[in-house]
Scaffold this active site. Sequence first.
Site, PDB file in Angstrom:
ATOM      1  N   THR A  14      -0.404   0.502   6.117  1.00 42.60           N
ATOM      2  CA  THR A  14       0.328   1.509   5.351  1.00 42.60           C
ATOM      3  C   THR A  14      -0.100   1.424   3.893  1.00 42.60           C
ATOM      4  O   THR A  14      -1.141   0.855   3.560  1.00 42.60           O
ATOM      5  CB  THR A  14       1.852   1.290   5.520  1.00 42.60           C
ATOM      6  OG1 THR A  14       2.552   2.423   4.977  1.00 42.60           O
ATOM      7  CG2 THR A  14       2.335   0.022   4.859  1.00 42.60           C
ATOM      8  N   ASN A  15       0.679   2.021   2.994  1.00 44.48           N
ATOM      9  CA  ASN A  15       0.405   1.966   1.565  1.00 44.48           C
ATOM     10  C   ASN A  15       1.731   1.842   0.811  1.00 44.48           C
ATOM     11  O   ASN A  15       2.787   1.712   1.419  1.00 44.48           O
ATOM     12  CB  ASN A  15      -0.389   3.204   1.112  1.00 44.48           C
ATOM     13  CG  ASN A  15       0.313   4.493   1.488  1.00 44.48           C
ATOM     14  OD1 ASN A  15       1.405   4.786   1.031  1.00 44.48           O
ATOM     15  ND2 ASN A  15      -0.324   5.280   2.359  1.00 44.48           N
ATOM     16  N   HIS A  16       1.661   1.896  -0.520  1.00 44.55           N
ATOM     17  CA  HIS A  16       2.835   1.603  -1.343  1.00 44.55           C
ATOM     18  C   HIS A  16       3.701   2.820  -1.663  1.00 44.55           C
ATOM     19  O   HIS A  16       4.637   2.722  -2.455  1.00 44.55           O
ATOM     20  CB  HIS A  16       2.395   0.957  -2.666  1.00 44.55           C
ATOM     21  CG  HIS A  16       1.727  -0.372  -2.492  1.00 44.55           C
ATOM     22  ND1 HIS A  16       2.390  -1.480  -2.022  1.00 44.55           N
ATOM     23  CD2 HIS A  16       0.443  -0.757  -2.725  1.00 44.55           C
ATOM     24  CE1 HIS A  16       1.555  -2.510  -1.983  1.00 44.55           C
ATOM     25  NE2 HIS A  16       0.372  -2.093  -2.390  1.00 44.55           N
ATOM     26  N   SER A  17       3.419   3.963  -1.066  1.00 40.07           N
ATOM     27  CA  SER A  17       4.200   5.162  -1.387  1.00 40.07           C
ATOM     28  C   SER A  17       5.667   4.974  -1.012  1.00 40.07           C
ATOM     29  O   SER A  17       5.999   4.480   0.062  1.00 40.07           O
ATOM     30  CB  SER A  17       3.639   6.370  -0.639  1.00 40.07           C
ATOM     31  OG  SER A  17       4.466   7.503  -0.829  1.00 40.07           O
ATOM     32  N   ALA A  63       1.262  10.284   0.982  1.00 37.64           N
ATOM     33  CA  ALA A  63       0.098   9.399   0.921  1.00 37.64           C
ATOM     34  C   ALA A  63      -0.297   9.080   2.365  1.00 37.64           C
ATOM     35  O   ALA A  63       0.158   8.098   2.949  1.00 37.64           O
ATOM     36  CB  ALA A  63       0.428   8.141   0.147  1.00 37.64           C
TER      37      ALA A  63
END
Length: 224
Positions: free
Chosen positions: A34-37, A101
């Site tokens: 995943t990512n930090h969004s 994102a």
Amino acid sequence: LANRPDGELPLKGLAVLVTAGPTQEPLDPVRFLTNHSTGKMGYALAEQARDLGAQVTLVSGPVALDAPYGVDVVDVTTARDMFDVVTSRFSDTEITVMAAAVGDFRPVEQAQDKIKKNGRSSIELELTSNPDILAWAGEHKRPDQTLCGFAMETRDLETNAAKKLNGKHCDMLVANNLRTPGAGFATDTNVVTMIRENREIELPIMSKEEVAGAILDEIFEIKR
């Protein structure tokens, strides 16, 4: 919207589709890519569009935010989930703002059981591309539809954003550099540049609600 008379709802009756948050791509039953969004920018856009009279659909990846009142929220997990929802609803919208994102890649295979270390110091992970939701929307956009994408970069912001604007057939791109103080993920503020064909508008550091208002203001100008 800026300088509008009190009580005016310039987006009244328009169908607006907003994507927000991250996507998650499972590796095994307990892990994912995943990512930090956090979804804050997309949720602010959905709330501002609602307050301006629009009928808003918010396609949201996994976030820790309350669903906005009066907004049709569709929860998704993976990039393919988001692609399926957007492609099924896109033709019914006048304005689409893709602030999510979305993960570019996913594992080729998802392990059915937890991946154990078993004394290994490394493992190989094979990834494959996810659907490009913004590119699909740009290819299928009608003349009466307005499409706004987002670009998050760590270098060469203007160059990369301009390529994305043209390559994805967007009417507008909202670009920010994740290394700019006050911009990017997990903050209540943002610092963005709104890019259109032959027009760039650099905004100072603002709350994400203020940025959302400025974005919708510019989109309204495009549709006029």
